[in-house]
Design a protein around this motif. Structure first.
Motif, PDB file in Angstrom:
ATOM      1  N   ASN A  99     -14.436  -0.134   6.675  1.00 54.79           N
ATOM      2  CA  ASN A  99     -13.588   0.622   5.782  1.00 54.79           C
ATOM      3  C   ASN A  99     -14.470   1.380   4.798  1.00 54.79           C
ATOM      4  OD1 ASN A  99     -11.973   1.457   3.698  1.00 54.79           O
ATOM      5  ND2 ASN A  99     -10.555  -0.244   3.978  1.00 54.79           N
ATOM      6  N   THR A 100     -14.385   2.670   4.821  1.00 51.43           N
ATOM      7  CA  THR A 100     -15.244   3.438   3.928  1.00 51.43           C
ATOM      8  C   THR A 100     -14.455   4.198   2.869  1.00 51.43           C
ATOM      9  OG1 THR A 100     -15.277   5.150   5.590  1.00 51.43           O
ATOM     10  CG2 THR A 100     -17.212   3.729   5.453  1.00 51.43           C
ATOM     11  N   SER A 101     -13.274   3.693   2.491  1.00 55.76           N
ATOM     12  CA  SER A 101     -12.626   4.286   1.343  1.00 55.76           C
ATOM     13  C   SER A 101     -13.500   3.983   0.136  1.00 55.76           C
ATOM     14  CB  SER A 101     -11.231   3.712   1.143  1.00 55.76           C
ATOM     15  OG  SER A 101     -11.296   2.505   0.434  1.00 55.76           O
ATOM     16  N   LEU A 102     -13.414   4.833  -0.864  1.00 52.21           N
ATOM     17  CA  LEU A 102     -14.343   4.740  -1.975  1.00 52.21           C
ATOM     18  C   LEU A 102     -14.301   3.371  -2.652  1.00 52.21           C
ATOM     19  CD1 LEU A 102     -16.381   5.974  -3.853  1.00 52.21           C
ATOM     20  CD2 LEU A 102     -14.511   6.962  -5.169  1.00 52.21           C
ATOM     21  N   SER A 103     -13.104   2.904  -2.960  1.00 52.97           N
ATOM     22  CA  SER A 103     -13.030   1.659  -3.728  1.00 52.97           C
ATOM     23  C   SER A 103     -13.521   0.477  -2.903  1.00 52.97           C
ATOM     24  CB  SER A 103     -11.605   1.436  -4.234  1.00 52.97           C
ATOM     25  OG  SER A 103     -10.709   1.549  -3.169  1.00 52.97           O
ATOM     26  N   LYS A 104     -13.255   0.519  -1.580  1.00 48.66           N
ATOM     27  CA  LYS A 104     -13.721  -0.565  -0.721  1.00 48.66           C
ATOM     28  C   LYS A 104     -15.242  -0.546  -0.625  1.00 48.66           C
ATOM     29  CE  LYS A 104     -10.197  -2.916   0.346  1.00 48.66           C
ATOM     30  NZ  LYS A 104      -9.094  -2.353   1.136  1.00 48.66           N
ATOM     31  N   ALA A 105     -15.776   0.645  -0.417  1.00 52.01           N
ATOM     32  CA  ALA A 105     -17.230   0.773  -0.301  1.00 52.01           C
ATOM     33  C   ALA A 105     -17.899   0.320  -1.595  1.00 52.01           C
ATOM     34  CB  ALA A 105     -17.607   2.225   0.002  1.00 52.01           C
TER      35      ALA A 105
END
Lengths: 626, 709
Positions: free
Chosen positions: B403-409
């Motif tokens: 998962n490379t959504s900003l908050s996850k990353a």
């Protein structure tokens, strides 16, 4: 009795408070109390306004929009016919949104105006997650800034604004919300007996036996609840028969795969008096299953059906949201009062009724079927002989202040809630007041409700004509020296003369260009790059256009102009621009586009009756104002 | 509430450990509105100059102007660009996050300065193109912003306005145009005034009276030449309140105040007609109010001189006004002139917005666009590209189903910042320290937690980038001149590579304008792929609404053979794409459709295609027709209405040679097979959970909408 007296004193007190500053003749300082309605207090307000609408003679409405027109020529111009005004209003209504909708039920009793002003805060939130009421909308930063200056709370509007669905959207949404409910009414169409095949009757029998088993399982379990061993068996039996709970009642879901099967299931259920069938809608608006709910007795069945009805109403209310208010006004059949009818009601129609029809006549018919009488205070101003259309409400008010000599006290009864009062949506009260003064001026004797003289002024959609008969008559009494009536065939649009041209410069340029300009003619700018020329001598416009179309044959000065890029078009071309929605930022570009598109059918519909528009020398766009 | 909780948690955590640096780890981000913009800009200039890189993030009022404008798997890269362009054209930027990062070798830590700018396209100068001050709002996006406590009031009331370079040039050009002719009286349209007819009795009376008053004033002036006496005498006049004597540029003058515009025009007329020594002048005074004056001049040349002086003054004022209206663009100019490395997360749309709002209209092709962008921003890096194309980072993120959504990353890569709990990982030595500085407050574990606030998102992006660099073994200490960052060879594979569209996995190289699918791709659906052949596709709209994809397929199979249709994609409920197995079938179909519609014989009625053509509204075109519909600025909610509004005259596209698209090297691309078939992309996403959250940063509203379904 005592209570009533108390009430009436309250009214007097409030009216005193409201009218006292009136004596100061200072509108700005007057405290206008408008009830502010948001999602959180919508339900109470809805009940309240229902009574107020029922007890009032008129309902005034006023909208606060997020924008109006994208470039100067796209607003309704003084030389626009009703058709064109409609196209322009339609274009705006389809793109912009409104954040506030003020509604004010009111009555005029002799010299008293009793008003109940509400201001509803709206936001087209997608409550049902179906992309409605509005996927996206347009805002003009100047409109938002102006609202911000008045202290409008955008956060509250977006978070707590009331959503809505139009009538058309509601019927489309019903199929898509997928609620497993409430279609039990439409099922009473008996099947033609002859159509039943062997397979059908087998299906019916199977359903019948399944239902029978399920009912007996349910009833058994009720009787023998204390017998432990049986309880287990019963619950097993229930599971096997596929029983589930619908609220507090047992239900059974019968899957179906065609409308035919739906009917068969319903038919087989006729044999059971204690069950109520419900249709479960599928994704594409078809029926996915029939849910059979078991009731314990005849009374229980009635109670259950009532319960369902209530639930449906509640659900519908949630779907409709603010439109409920529009429906209330419509069902009351009370006359509606607005300022700038065509602008306000195109918005109202497209957001709360249905997409706007393609012609003004269809629009008029559609609107009148919902609201039998609509008054435009703007138009009434002309009916009492105002020299010209006053586009700004404030201008109309100040003119009326001079003209109206009678007495009028505005009363907002004190019982009208001290809570949620605010200043937004005040303009609706101004419209009420203006209307009251106008109607008293038009028919001073008629004390209350709508007198016939007034009624004749209802439902006039033309933004510039004073009465429908104007369309036929050459000239009606309202014309003053400022306003002259002209046939649209005497108007010519002219563009392509480069930047920085003023009407005066252009007039000088033209007067030496051709003999058509030897007669009386006027030039006005429609926007920065396009001018309108009116020829006061009939036939001159036609001649001029002919020469322009021929490329300035034998007319050197005109030939020069044409070679410099000047182009001309008739009023019909302008009509086509609006009709086809060629809403370019510059009118010149739009006219060019319209000319490109239609070389073959130039003025094909010449048998149309000649239309007139008014020419007001003061009102046209002045280049310096742009 | 959420922020408060975080604060309390953070506070409790830091309380027992006696940290000598800073105890409070959460303070408000730097919010910038027009009230504190100027001083902030001065500070920001310094921070940006010193920075190693600057992270940016934008919040917009919407992403797609119609459902069919969303990005689909069958969109060729030129279509993808058109959709991005449409988005940047239509929606407004309401929040702009800027966060400069600087490496401090002594502290062995980055110093970050997160800024959260509220911006709003308020019209500050007149005569501008009105269409630049209207913008779309996507209802779901507005709702989304509201849910994350976006303050619309601040934005609209106090948001910083801006002018693009293009707008500024245009305004200056107009200004020059206006003052081009040297006629002194061109500043007031005197000739226009002279045209005025005096026909109202009131006007005639007014002009007579004023004429007398002015004549008297002039008389006294010439007689006595003493200003002190003048004023005292003047006071006796009834109109003295409205006509005060003052000095204007060393000339005696009457200050006209309290007159209506109409009256002023009459006065102007009187002065022009009857007084050779007097001249009417309108200027803006120190209090920036309009001031109208009648000025006495001694001679013709004196008058000309004065007028020229006034004109220059007004011109300078207008120029100042234009300069003043540049507003937030100064930040963009700063980022551009410093030529720093700009870091964004899935930032192609952001870059398009920056270009559209602060530079000028977007070019019509991606190639021209990226070339233009390079001129202003030579180094842009996309953290999303880094995370998805580097094997080291990919393995790090794999733990959480990629998962490379900003908050996850951010949570995964920077646990030391994202969570208050001390991370217990063994790879501590790679964890980058980031110290946050807001005004004079500093903290080493700052976390406002305000997700989807541009300033905080920019901060997270910068942290993710710093951490990613650390894992790539970029030596921070080796970078004394901060300008060398973009040239680090470990970053070369990523600098100026952006996702043109994340859904398609197409990466565009800003330097060359070339677009290719991402190299290392672990997208699990790539295994079961189907070929998209654009030249084999037909777009069909206006067919009967009850028709299902399977029925359409059936009709075509009957007409052209069972293997003729390889795929059907839904665009929306009013339009579908049909991909034929052979290219010839496209023209074959279009010709057949035309014939069927023309003839009304029994054969055409029973023809299998008649079901699709029923109603007579069915239109069809090839892939280029789709492109031309996409490139229109109109946005109707349904594709069929759009095609209608775009003014497509034909019902069946007549076939010319299909233009070769030079900017698309990968004409045919690979697409997942089963899920996209007969389904709308949106639905696919809501079914397959794999990359739902990926949408987070790029399609916030839609993603939110999907999740809540």
């Amino acid at each position: 009795m005592w209570q009533r007296r108390l009430l009436s004193t309250n009214i007097h007190k409030a009216s005193f408070e409201a009218s006292a500053p009136l004596q100061n003749r200072n509108l700005k300082n007057r405290k206008w109390a408008v009830k502010q309605v948001k999602k959180s207090n919508f339900v109470e307000a809805l009940d309240e306004i229902k009574t107020h609408i029922a007890n009032s003679d008129f309902v005034a409405v006023s909208l606060q929009k997020t924008g109006a027109f994208s470039s100067p020529w796209q607003k309704v111009l003084p030389f626009d016919t009703a058709d064109i005004a409609y196209f322009k209003a339609k274009y705006a209504a389809e793109r912009f949104q409104m954040f506030q909708f003020a509604v004010c039920p009111f009555s005029v009793k002799s010299s008293k105006l009793i008003a109940y002003p509400y201001n509803f805060h709206l936001f087209p939130r997608d409550e049902l997650k179906i992309g409605m009421p509005s996927y996206s909308f347009l805002c003009q930063s100047s409109y938002l800034t102006a609202m911000a200056r008045e202290g409008f709370d955008f956060n509250a509007c977006i978070n707590d604004g009331i959503s809505y669905l139009s009538r058309a959207q509601e019927s489309a949404a019903k199929d898509r919300t997928g609620n497993p409910l409430l279609k039990y009414k439409e099922i009473h169409s008996p099947l033609p007996k002859s159509a039943n095949s062997v397979a059908d009757s087998m299906f019916v029998e199977r359903i019948k036996s399944r239902i029978r088993n399920w009912i007996s399982a349910c009833q058994d379990s009720e009787k023998k609840t204390d017998a432990n061993a049986d309880a287990l068996i019963n619950s097993l039996r229930k599971i096997v028969s596929g029983s589930e709970m619908f609220g507090l009642r047992s239900s059974l879901t019968v899957d179906v795969c065609s409308d035919r099967q739906v009917q068969l299931v319903l038919e087989s259920l006729n044999n059971f008096t204690s069950v109520v069938p419900l249709l479960v809608p599928g994704k594409e608006g078809n029926t996915q299953a029939v849910r059979v709910v078991l009731t314990t007795s005849e009374e229980d069945k009635v109670a259950f059906e009532k319960e369902l009805q209530l639930k449906e109403e509640e659900h519908n209310k949630r779907i409709r949201g603010f439109r409920e208010v529009i429906d209330l006004i419509s069902t009351s059949q009370k006359p509606v009062v607005a300022h700038n009818l065509i602008n306000e009601f195109t918005f109202l129609h497209s957001k709360f009724l249905a997409p706007l029809p393609s012609t003004i006549n269809e629009f008029r018919t559609s609107l009148c079927s919902i609201f039998p009488y609509i008054f435009d205070v703007n138009h009434l101003m002309m009916a009492i002989g105002s020299q010209r259309k006053l586009n700004k409400l404030s201008a109309a008010i100040s003119q009326m202040k001079r003209r109206f000599t009678g007495q009028l006290n505005v009363e907002i009864p004190e019982t009208f809630g001290p809570s949620d009062i605010g200043g937004h949506g005040r303009s609706v009260l101004r419209i009420c007041e203006l209307f009251a003064k106008l109607s008293l001026t038009l028919s001073p004797d008629a004390a209350d409700t709508a007198p016939p003289t007034l009624m004749s002024e209802a439902n006039i959609f033309n933004p510039h004509l004073s009465s429908p008969s104007d369309l036929l008559d050459e000239d009606v009494g309202i014309s003053t020296k400022d306003t002259r009536r002209i046939n649209i065939s005497d108007l010519v649009f002219l563009w392509g003369f480069g930047e920085g041209m003023s009407a005066r410069k252009l007039k000088n340029l033209l007067s030496s260009a051709h003999e058509a300009f030897s007669g009386e003619f006027d030039v006005r700018m429609a926007d920065t790059n396009c001018a309108v020329v009116v020829f006061w001598n009939p036939g001159f416009a036609e001649r001029f256009l002919e020469i322009m179309n021929s490329g300035g044959m034998n007319h050197e000065p005109l030939k020069d102009l044409i070679s410099e890029g000047v182009r001309a078009a008739s009023y019909r071309t302008y009509q086509r621009v609006c009709e086809q929605g060629l809403w370019e930022a510059d009118l010149a570009d739009a006219l060019d586009k319209a000319l490109e598109g239609t070389v073959d059918h130039v003025e094909a519909n010449s048998e149309q009756e000649p239309l007139h528009v008014s020419w007001n020398s003061d009102e046209l766009i002045n280049l310096d104002d742009l | 509430m959420k922020r408060l909780c975080i604060f309390i948690r953070a506070f409790r955590k830091t309380l027992p450990s006696t940290r000598h640096f800073c105890t409070a780890s959460s303070f408000a981000i730097k919010n910038v509105t027009r009230s504190n913009f100027e001083p902030t800009l001065v500070e920001l200039r310094r921070h940006v100059r010193d920075a190693d890189f600057v992270a940016v993030d934008l919040e917009m009022t919407g992403v797609t102007s119609a459902p069919w404008r969303e990005c689909f798997g069958f969109d060729r890269s030129d279509i993808q660009y058109l959709k991005v362009k449409d988005s940047a054209d239509k929606f407004a930027v309401v929040q702009f996050g800027v966060c400069p990062f600087r490496w401090d070798p002594h502290k062995q830590s980055f110093i970050a300065h997160p800024h959260n700018f509220y911006i709003f396209p308020r019209q500050e100068i007149k005569g501008d193109d009105d269409s630049l001050y209207e913008f779309h709002c996507q209802t779901t996006s507005i709702d989304f912003l509201a849910r994350y406590q976006f303050d619309f009031n601040t934005c609209i009331r106090d948001g910083i306005s801006y002018l693009s370079r293009n707008q500024e040039e245009e305004a200056l050009r107009r200004l020059n145009e206006r003052y081009k002719d040297d006629l002194p009286d061109s500043l007031t349209s005197v000739r226009e005034v002279l045209d005025m007819k005096l026909d109202r009795v009131a006007d005639i009376l007014f002009t007579e009276r004023l004429k007398n008053n002015i004549a008297e004033w002039l008389d006294r002036l010439l007689r006595e030449g003493n200003s002190g006496r003048l004023e005292t005498e003047n006071r006796s006049k009834a109109s003295s309140q409205k006509m005060k004597t003052i000095f204007f540029k060393m000339h005696p003058a009457i200050d006209l105040s309290g007159f209506t515009l109409h009256q002023l025009r009459l006065i102007q007329l009187i002065v022009k007609k009857h007084f050779k020594d007097l001249v009417f002048v309108s200027v803006t005074n120190e209090a920036s109010c309009q001031q109208h004056l009648i000025v006495y001049t001694e001679s013709r040349s004196d008058q000309d001189l004065l007028l020229r002086e006034v004109k220059d003054c007004i011109r300078k004022e207008s120029e100042m006004k234009i300069k003043g209206a540049i507003g937030f663009r100064q930040v963009i100019d700063l980022l551009s002139s410093e030529k720093k490395l700009i870091v964004g997360h899935n930032s192609f749309l952001d870059v398009a917005h920056v270009y559209r709002k602060f530079i000028g209209p977007l070019p019509s092709t991606a190639k021209n666009f990226v070339a233009a962008v390079q001129k202003y921003f030579p180094f842009i890096i996309d953290t999303k590209v880094m995370l998805n194309t580097n094997s080291v980072l990919e393995t790090l993120l794999k733990r959480s189903s990629r998962n490379t959504s900003l908050s996850k990353a951010f949570a995964l890569l920077c646990p030391q910042i994202a969570s208050v709990e001390k991370p217990s990982g063994s790879d501590d030595k790679y964890l980058v320290k980031v110290e946050v500085q807001v005004d004079d407050k500093r903290s080493q574990n700052w976390n406002s937690g305000a997700k989807h606030e541009a300033g905080y998102d920019a901060f997270m992006t910068g942290c993710v980038f710093a951490q990613a660099c650390s894992y790539l073994c970029v030596d921070f200490n080796c970078h004394p001149p901060s300008s060398s960052w973009p040239h680090n060879e470990k970053l070369q594979g990523y600098v100026n590579h952006l996702y043109l569209s994340w859904i398609n996995g197409d990466i565009i190289d800003l330097r060359s304008g070339n677009c290719k699918p991402e190299l290392t791709s672990s997208r699990n659906w790539k295994n079961r792929c189907a070929q998209i052949l654009y030249q084999n596709m037909v777009v069909l709209w206006g067919f009967p609404s009850k028709l299902k994809a399977s029925e359409i397929r059936e009709c075509f199979s009957k007409a052209f053979g069972s293997t003729s249709v390889s795929m059907i994609y839904y665009l929306d409920k009013t339009a579908v794409f049909i991909q034929f197995s052979k290219e010839e079938l496209v023209s074959e179909f279009l010709v057949l459709k035309k014939t069927l519609e023309r003839s009304n014989d029994p054969i055409s009625v029973i023809h299998p295609l008649s079901k699709v053509l029923e109603g007579g509204q069915t239109c069809a075109g090839n892939y280029e027709a789709y492109k031309s519909i996409c490139s229109s600025s109109i946005s109707k909610v349904f594709f069929a209405d759009q095609a209608d509004a775009v003014g497509i005259q034909w019902k069946t596209q007549s076939l010319g040679p299909v233009p070769e698209d030079e900017m698309v090297p990968n004409k045919n691309k690979v697409l997942p097979d089963s899920p996209y078939q007969t389904e709308n992309v949106e639905e696919v996403l809501s079914n397959g959970n794999n990359y739902r959250d990926e949408l987070d940063s790029f399609f916030p509203a839609q993603a939110a909408q999907l999740r809540s379904r």
